[in-house]
Design a protein around this motif. Structure first.
Motif, PDB file in Angstrom:
ATOM      1  N   LEU A 179      66.906-114.288  94.124  1.00  9.96           N
ATOM      2  CA  LEU A 179      67.709-113.288  93.434  1.00  9.96           C
ATOM      3  C   LEU A 179      68.086-113.856  92.073  1.00  9.96           C
ATOM      4  O   LEU A 179      68.889-114.790  91.981  1.00  9.96           O
ATOM      5  N   ASP A 180      67.459-113.315  91.013  1.00 11.42           N
ATOM      6  CA  ASP A 180      67.563-113.829  89.645  1.00 11.42           C
ATOM      7  C   ASP A 180      68.834-113.307  88.969  1.00 11.42           C
ATOM      8  O   ASP A 180      69.381-112.288  89.386  1.00 11.42           O
ATOM      9  N   ASP A 181      69.275-113.984  87.926  1.00 11.56           N
ATOM     10  CA  ASP A 181      70.427-113.550  87.119  1.00 11.56           C
ATOM     11  C   ASP A 181      71.634-113.271  88.004  1.00 11.56           C
ATOM     12  O   ASP A 181      72.411-112.341  87.748  1.00 11.56           O
ATOM     13  N   PHE A 182      71.808-114.056  89.032  1.00 10.38           N
ATOM     14  CA  PHE A 182      72.824-113.751  90.021  1.00 10.38           C
ATOM     15  C   PHE A 182      74.224-113.840  89.415  1.00 10.38           C
ATOM     16  O   PHE A 182      74.540-114.768  88.674  1.00 10.38           O
ATOM     17  N   LEU A 200      69.446-118.070  95.434  1.00  5.60           N
ATOM     18  CA  LEU A 200      70.180-117.387  94.356  1.00  5.60           C
ATOM     19  C   LEU A 200      69.996-118.190  93.073  1.00  5.60           C
ATOM     20  O   LEU A 200      70.151-119.412  93.079  1.00  5.60           O
ATOM     21  N   LYS A 201      69.681-117.487  91.984  1.00  3.03           N
ATOM     22  CA  LYS A 201      69.595-118.170  90.689  1.00  3.03           C
ATOM     23  C   LYS A 201      70.791-117.738  89.841  1.00  3.03           C
ATOM     24  O   LYS A 201      70.902-116.578  89.439  1.00  3.03           O
ATOM     25  N   ILE A 202      71.689-118.686  89.579  1.00  5.69           N
ATOM     26  CA  ILE A 202      72.915-118.376  88.836  1.00  5.69           C
ATOM     27  C   ILE A 202      72.566-118.028  87.395  1.00  5.69           C
ATOM     28  O   ILE A 202      71.863-118.781  86.720  1.00  5.69           O
ATOM     29  N   ALA A 236      70.241-123.144  89.068  1.00  3.25           N
ATOM     30  CA  ALA A 236      70.938-122.751  87.841  1.00  3.25           C
ATOM     31  C   ALA A 236      69.905-122.583  86.742  1.00  3.25           C
ATOM     32  O   ALA A 236      69.038-123.438  86.570  1.00  3.25           O
ATOM     33  N   GLU A 237      69.982-121.479  85.995  1.00  2.00           N
ATOM     34  CA  GLU A 237      69.073-121.273  84.864  1.00  2.00           C
ATOM     35  C   GLU A 237      69.820-121.530  83.563  1.00  2.00           C
ATOM     36  O   GLU A 237      71.049-121.490  83.524  1.00  2.00           O
ATOM     37  N   GLY A 238      69.081-121.835  82.506  1.00  4.49           N
ATOM     38  CA  GLY A 238      69.700-122.024  81.196  1.00  4.49           C
ATOM     39  C   GLY A 238      70.503-123.312  81.079  1.00  4.49           C
ATOM     40  O   GLY A 238      71.485-123.378  80.346  1.00  4.49           O
TER      41      GLY A 238
END
Ligand code: C2E
Ligand code: MG
Ligand code: MG
Ligand code: MG
Length: 275
Positions: A179-182, A200-202, A236-238
């Motif tokens: 689940l992207d952009d969570f 989950l991708k924060i 975690a992205e970014g």
């Protein structure tokens, strides 16, 4: 005087608007041609285990090699592809490129890893999604456990029952679901519990604020704790700074992705990296 300034502003604004509208229309008209001429390609961004630093896989990110404009980024064409419905064939093409590429890397002896592909809401509404994915895996020869699909909360909110059914089929095939952009949508905890997802991708907006906004840090902590108590992985992205990486590791976030470790890279550079 004010009235006149307002008028000038309006003229300036409308000219700019006109320009933007024309630009969008031009790009929109070029999309179909771009697709038939294979102008779309993928860059790949590595993900890492936040404790060991070990490489865990790649996310495929679409780019458009436009004949007159150079490399166009997704924010300029994904919304247009969604408006025109071309996101469905474009998405299938992206999926095929990513799976074929991953299969080719395996055939060349790189240790196997997962490649993640983003799906838009419209692809998810397409009746044939599961058959499309199965077809791509068959054609490319990639085993399904090396494919990951990233979807956003909006996909699920639109028709939860259907989404759950489709996700169950994809997962039964062995595909990993993230689940992207969570945190940016409005997921309710009650359906998160029922959702057949693995990870989950924060969203990067929360990562950006970890040290400047105590509420962002609190949200990041809460997402990690919640994910783990639901037995989900968290990415975690970014992640752009070492301090963010350390914070995320200390909070127990499983994986990190971001410019700190690696940008999205063209195929050749990924291969140098993997080697
Ligand atoms: P996303 O799936 O959330 O992808 C993450 C975006 O963050 C990517 O932008 C990536 O280049 C960027 N990014 C990575 N590390 C950092 C960092 O450290 N800092 C910052 N500020 N940004 C970072 P990109 O490539 O422009 O893609 C934007 C969005 O476009 C993606 O967000 C995804 O929603 C969509 N997209 C890209 N490729 C596809 C595709 O093949 N299909 C669909 N449906 N959507 C796609
Ligand atoms: Mg993504
Ligand atoms: Mg994301
Ligand atoms: Mg994002």
């Amino acid at each position: 005087h004010a009235k006149q300034a307002g008028k000038h502003r309006f003229v300036f604004f409308s000219e700019r608007m006109n320009h933007q509208v024309r630009e969008r229309l031009l790009l929109k008209n070029n999309l179909r041609q771009g697709l038939s001429r294979d102008e779309f390609l993928l860059h790949y961004q590595p993900k890492f285990d936040s404790r060991s630093g070990r490489f865990t896989g790649l996310e495929a990110l679409a780019r458009w090699q436009h004949p007159g404009r150079g490399l166009v980024w997704p924010s300029h064409f994904i919304p247009l592809a969604e408006e025109t419905g071309l996101i469905v064939p474009l998405g299938e093409s992206v999926l095929e490129i990513a799976c074929a590429q991953n299969r080719a890397w395996q055939a060349r002896g790189f240790p196997p890893f997962r490649v993640a592909v983003n799906l838009s809401a419209q692809q998810f509404r397409d009746r044939d999604l599961v058959a499309t994915v199965r077809g791509v895996l068959q054609r490319t020869g990639l085993a399904s456990n090396w494919l990951e699909l990233e979807i956003t909360e909006t996909v699920i909110m639109q028709d939860t029952e259907r989404a759950v059914a489709i996700l169950e089929q994809l997962r039964a095939m062995g595909i990993r679901i993230t689940l992207d952009d969570f945190g940016t949508g409005y997921s309710s905890l009650s359906y998160l519990k029922r959702l057949p997802v693995d990870c989950l991708k924060i969203d990067y907006t929360f990562i950006k604020g970890i040290f400047s906004d105590p509420q962002d840090a609190a949200i990041v902590r809460a997402i990690i704790a919640m994910a783990h108590s639901l037995r989900l992985k968290v990415v975690a992205e970014g992640v752009e700074t070492e301090a963010q990486r350390v914070f995320l590791r200390e909070q127990g976030c499983d994986e990190v992705q971001g410019y700190l470790a690696a940008m999205p890279l063209p195929v050749q550079e990924v291969e140098q990296y993997l080697a």
